[in-house]
Design an enzyme around this catalytic site. Structure first.
Site, mmCIF file in Angstrom:
data_model
loop_
_atom_site.group_PDB
_atom_site.id
_atom_site.type_symbol
_atom_site.label_atom_id
_atom_site.label_comp_id
_atom_site.label_asym_id
_atom_site.label_seq_id
_atom_site.Cartn_x
_atom_site.Cartn_y
_atom_site.Cartn_z
ATOM 1 C CB VAL A 61 3.638 99.840 54.372
ATOM 2 C CG1 VAL A 61 3.038 100.948 53.521
ATOM 3 C CG2 VAL A 61 3.659 100.255 55.840
ATOM 4 C CB ALA A 106 4.683 95.667 49.742
ATOM 5 C CE LYS A 107 12.263 96.950 52.001
ATOM 6 N NZ LYS A 107 12.996 96.832 50.725
ATOM 7 N N GLY A 108 8.015 95.535 54.715
ATOM 8 C CA GLY A 108 7.567 95.163 56.043
ATOM 9 C C GLY A 108 8.761 94.926 56.930
#
Ligand code: NAD
Length: 420
Positions: A61, A106-108
């Site tokens: 994201v 962001a992160k994932g």
């Protein structure tokens, strides 16, 4: 209708809404600030060692791209969902803005349980995840880093996979890499070191002497273990409690940190170290201490246990360890309990990740002393901004930190306008 649901996303949304009320942001602007710009969900089929093909779900994201590329960690954990990933991406945005970094958040991650995977399976999950992400990330759009369940080795596999597709080494696609692959000195220790540095600033602010004081740390991974060592070795604190997902230990006379370090290095977990000092994980958080560092997971301090915390400084090493209900309780206890909110407290990690990216792009590397000096400089600047704002506006440290972060993103969006 939104795809972003679940308790962690609700928490990030509620924090934003309270901050937007405080800043008197019109309703018309709120959705644009809160909802992620982009999200990608992928299925990751892996041939397991026992011959089965298992399909894992992966996500990334990107919250906003207003101030530069996005930046954020990659979490491998069993119950991960897109709502949790989005919440973590949103927190990264406020964190980067507060620290003055030219990034959006962001992160994932992948919904998988790393301890149950063999090394070959973990490598396959890591490589296939990065391969699926190639159209979505680049050193100019989104730079990954480690988070819970991932480490330097996973970053090395990410970097290798991305580089093989480009045809040359692209070190700057991830941070938190081994130093020998273009990682930076001081990255591994950066988050915990930053936590301890800010605890020292907070102690100064409330007139507390750290030397000879006591600290309890929840989580003994990257952030928790380095926070504990730094508080003990640099600031002379006695570590009276530590925990991980397998065990919790408490001894008011102090725990033998070196022996615990050797045990965890050999076995990977605290379990099996000793039964003499065993205590319940939830109970540990409520023991008396000068400094409490939750450094494991979200939502461990709630309205139920917040009234019972017996620390002077709560240093949020983890992301989102305190629920908004608990915040109300802690706000009422403001005079006796100093909170260093997560987006400030654990920002040492992304600050040194930023240094790593900068060094990779310029192909010029700094010494560990330079990295640490610059880290402390940025942390001090963020701490001072938060303190000033909290005092001027008579708000909690979390509200002050959130307000500074959200305002910077909002100002960037205003200046850039709405395309087309
Ligand atoms: P890690 O995987 O290295 O360690 C996590 C630790 O938490 C492990 O010791 C694990 O056993 C423990 N844990 C898990 N569930 C627990 C439970 N129920 N009770 C007690 N302990 C439990 O992860 P990390 O990188 O240290 O990250 C920890 C937290 O810090 C996360 O919230 C992460 O998002 C945040 N964070 C990490 C960094 C970083 O640089 N690694 C930067 C900023 C924030």
């Amino acid at each position: 209708m939104t795809i972003y649901t679940g308790p962690v996303f609700e928490m990030a949304a509620q924090q934003f809404s309270l901050t937007a009320d405080h800043l008197e942001i019109p309703d018309n602007e709120r959705a644009r600030l809160l909802y992620p710009k982009r999200a990608l969900a992928v299925s990751i089929p892996i041939n397991m060692d026992d011959g089965r093909t298992e399909v894992f779900q992966g996500y990334r994201v990107q919250h906003h791209l207003t101030l530069g590329p996005t930046k954020g960690g990659t979490r491998f954990s069993a119950n991960l969902d897109v709502g949790e990933v989005a919440a973590l991406a949103i927190w990264m945005s406020w964190k980067c803005a507060l620290a003055g970094l030219p990034y959006g958040g962001a992160k994932g991650g992948v919904a998988c349980d790393p301890p149950s995977l063999s090394r070959r399976e973990l490598e396959s999950v890591s490589r296939r995840y990065m391969q699926e992400m190639i159209p979505f990330v680049s050193p100019q759009t989104d730079i990954m880093a480690p988070d819970m369940g991932t480490n330097e080795q996973v970053m090395a596999w990410f970097m290798d996979t991305y580089s093989m597709y480009q045809g040359h080494a692209v070190n700057e696609i991830v941070t938190g890499k081994p130093v020998s692959l273009g990682g930076t000195e001081g990255r591994r220790e950066a988050t915990g070191r930053g936590v301890a540095h800010l605890v020292n600033r907070a102690a100064d602010a409330i007139g507390l002497t750290l030397g000879g004081g006591t600290a309890i740390v929840q989580g003994f991974g990257n952030v928790g273990s380095v926070s504990a060592y730094t508080l003990a070795r640099r600031y002379g604190m006695t570590i009276t409690g530590v925990s991980d997902h397998t065990a919790a230990l408490f001894d008011p006379a102090g725990l033998p940190l070196d022996a615990i370090e050797r045990h965890v290095a050999a076995h990977g977990v605290l379990a099996g170290f000793t039964n003499a000092a065993a205590i319940g994980g939830a109970e540990l958080l409520e023991q008396p201490c000068d400094v409490l560092v939750p450094a494991a997971m979200e939502r461990v301090i709630t309205a139920a246990n917040a009234p019972r915390l017996r620390c002077r400084i709560l240093a949020e090493g983890a992301n989102g360890p305190v629920t908004p209900d608990a915040d109300e309780v802690l706000d009422r206890r403001r005079d006796e309990l100093f909170v260093i909110p997560d987006i400030l407290c654990n920002s040492g990690g992304v600050i040194v990740s930023y240094f790593e990216w900068v060094q990779d792009l310029q192909r010029l590397f700094w010494t560990e002393a330079e990295v640490n000096d610059r880290l402390e400089h940025l942390l001090d600047g963020a701490f001072t901004q938060v303190q000033r704002r909290a005092k001027e506006r008579r708000v909690s440290n979390r509200m002050a930190a959130m307000a500074v972060g959200v305002e910077k993103v909002r100002a960037g969006k205003k200046l850039r306008g709405l395309f087309p």
